[in-house]
Design an enzyme around this catalytic site. Structure first.
Site, PDB file in Angstrom:
ATOM      1  CB  SER A  44      -7.890   0.674   6.092  1.00 11.74           C
ATOM      2  OG  SER A  44      -8.560   1.885   5.985  1.00 11.74           O
ATOM      3  CE  LYS A  92      -3.664   2.093   2.875  1.00  6.53           C
ATOM      4  NZ  LYS A  92      -4.516   1.897   4.064  1.00  6.53           N
ATOM      5  CB  SER A 145      -7.891   3.715   3.294  1.00  5.67           C
ATOM      6  OG  SER A 145      -7.008   3.092   4.191  1.00  5.67           O
TER       7      SER A 145
END
Ligand code: GLN
Length: 481
Positions: free
Chosen positions: A176, A77, A152
């Site tokens: 997330s 990420k 997210s």
């Protein structure tokens, strides 16, 4: 053709000479190219990944497989630092910024033999639940490209869902990792607070953030957790509790567990009826297998989201103050400004709308005159939650709950209603508020064709039970198919 099922199968295929790391990397580079429309990756490290795969193939021909993640292809990420590579938290404010060191987790993956294939799209500064807050545009759910992948860590989830890497690392401050795992039909694990070092993870809310793992199955998640968990001299909040061998625990004979569920969660008015039906069904199946499953009352449920958003925005307003246009990334091109106006212009241009909303909210709850009414109150609720949680785990091994109240929604559907978006975090923020480990496992499919998961939570640092019970439930699911 190359196919990936699990790390252990991949290692067998490498050992038998049926495949090579280079073949695996080429397969994923092609898959990433074919699935560009999903927007899962911000940047792909193609040449570098191939060079590393070559080195690993050569090494293996002489020494064999000597490390647990040999040749395992992993995406990060865009909030996890990798030395000499760009990192931006999917924000304009960090364009351009190149990491001058690697996160401890990244380094541990590399030391264990992994190949880092690229950095993955996410909500800006990990703030969001739909991956629509990225400066690089939204990510699409591979099951239905008209729907969000969750957030997210949406890009990291879709990369595993669509077969664009073997494993992704994400971050989970309030769900997330688990929420996008639920929306995409994969495994998403958030370890206990302090289990994995946060060194090199761009901070959102430091007392909530944890690096988490996306995988296709529980044994793969266990191998990666074993690799990245444990002490780190660069993170004073990481625990020195010893790291068990999660992988070997998965082969222990099954035992029966004491499992709790929150009555208020299962009867929540926002809970989709299909999700309620499937989880009720799982509760019956667990009981039939001899586990004790009981309802417990949890009267703080409706305080979770407000408490989470007061505390995380407060921490974010402080953490994000370092992005001032002087030390990192974007600086305004406007000329003739004094220092304060230069800060203001750089921050106004660099941050997106959701990040600005949260900085303002956080600054407000910390401001003189409101501090006690919001911040102190929220800290008190957090303390109460911790006490109730300790009581529950004195009597039970595990809590189960839905991961999210409804399956993946349509792109744009909740974008104009931040409160509605925040409320969907109701079942995930709890684990971060009290620091316990939690996982979403892909057990179900909704009538509308979208997958959804079951969330399991255990006492702090009891990832062993979490993984064992998840493995039992996933195996049960396989039997039904
Ligand atoms: N959806 C939550 C939020 O927007 C969770 C984010 C996260 O875990 N990073 O804060």
């Amino acid at each position: 053709m190359f196919r990936f099922h699990s790390i252990s199968d991949y290692h067998k295929a490498l050992q038998n000479g049926q495949t090579t790391c280079v073949e695996a990397v080429l397969f994923y580079l092609d898959a990433i190219e074919q699935h560009k429309h999903l927007n899962a990756y911000i940047e792909v490290f193609a040449d570098e990944a191939l060079a590393r795969a070559n080195e690993l193939d050569l090494f293996r021909s002489q020494e064999g497989i000597t490390t647990p993640l040999h040749g395992v292809i992993i995406g990060l990420k865009d909030v996890i630092c990798y030395k000499d590579h760009a990192v931006s938290a999917a924000s304009k404010i960090l364009q351009p910024f190149t990491s001058i060191y690697s996160a401890t987790a990244t380094q541990q993956l590399i030391d264990a033999g992994a190949i880092i294939i690229g950095r993955q799209n996410c909500d800006e500064f990990a703030m969001g639940s739909s991956n629509e807050n990225s400066a690089y545009g939204p990510v699409k759910n591979a099951r239905d490209t008209g729907r969000v992948p969750g957030g997210s860590s949406g890009g990291s989830a879709v990369a595993v869902q669509a077969g664009l890497c073997m494993i992704s690392l994400g971050s989970d401050t309030g769900g997330s990792v688990r929420q996008p795992a639920d929306f995409c039909g994969i495994v998403g694990l958030k370890p206990s607070y302090g289990r994995v070092s946060r060194y090199g993870l761009i901070a959102y809310a430091s007392s909530f953030d944890q690096i988490g793992i996306f995988a296709n199955n529980i044994p793969d998640a266990a191998i990666v957790l074993e690799t990245i968990a444990g002490e780190d001299e660069y993170d004073s909040t990481v625990s020195s509790v010893s790291v068990p061998t999660y992988t070997s625990a998965l082969t222990l004979p099954p035992k029966t567990y004491k499992i709790a569920y929150f009555e208020e969660a299962l009867n929540h008015p926002a809970l989709d009826p299909t999700i309620k039906k499937e989880i009720t069904n799982t509760i019956e199946l667990l009981k039939a297998d001899g586990h004790c499953v009981e309802p417990v009352s949890f009267n703080l449920l409706n305080y979770l989201v407000p408490t989470y958003y007061v505390l995380t925005t407060a921490e974010a307003s402080s953490n994000l103050s370092r992005f001032d246009g002087v030390r990192f990334g974007h600086r305004t091109k406007k000329e003739g400004l004094d220092l304060t106006d230069m800060y203001k212009a750089s921050r106004s241009e660099g941050f997106g709308e959701e990040v600005k909303r949260r900085i303002l909210l956080g600054t407000f709850v910390l401001s003189e005159g409101f501090f006690d009414a919001y911040f102190t109150k929220a800290q008190q609720v957090r303390r109460l939650l911790k006490q109730q949680t300790d009581d529950i785990f004195a009597a039970y091994d595990c809590i189960i709950s839905p991961t999210v109240p409804a399956p993946a929604f349509k792109l744009g559907e909740k974008n104009n209603d931040p409160i509605e978006m925040f409320l969907a975090d109701i079942f995930t923020v709890y684990a971060n508020l009290v620091g316990i480990p939690a996982i979403s496992i892909p057990l179900y499919t909704h009538e509308n064709g979208m997958p959804f998961g079951l969330q399991l939570m255990t006492a702090a640092f009891d990832e062993l039970t979490l993984l064992q019970l998840s493995q039992i439930l996933m195996a049960k699911q396989d039997e039904r198919i």
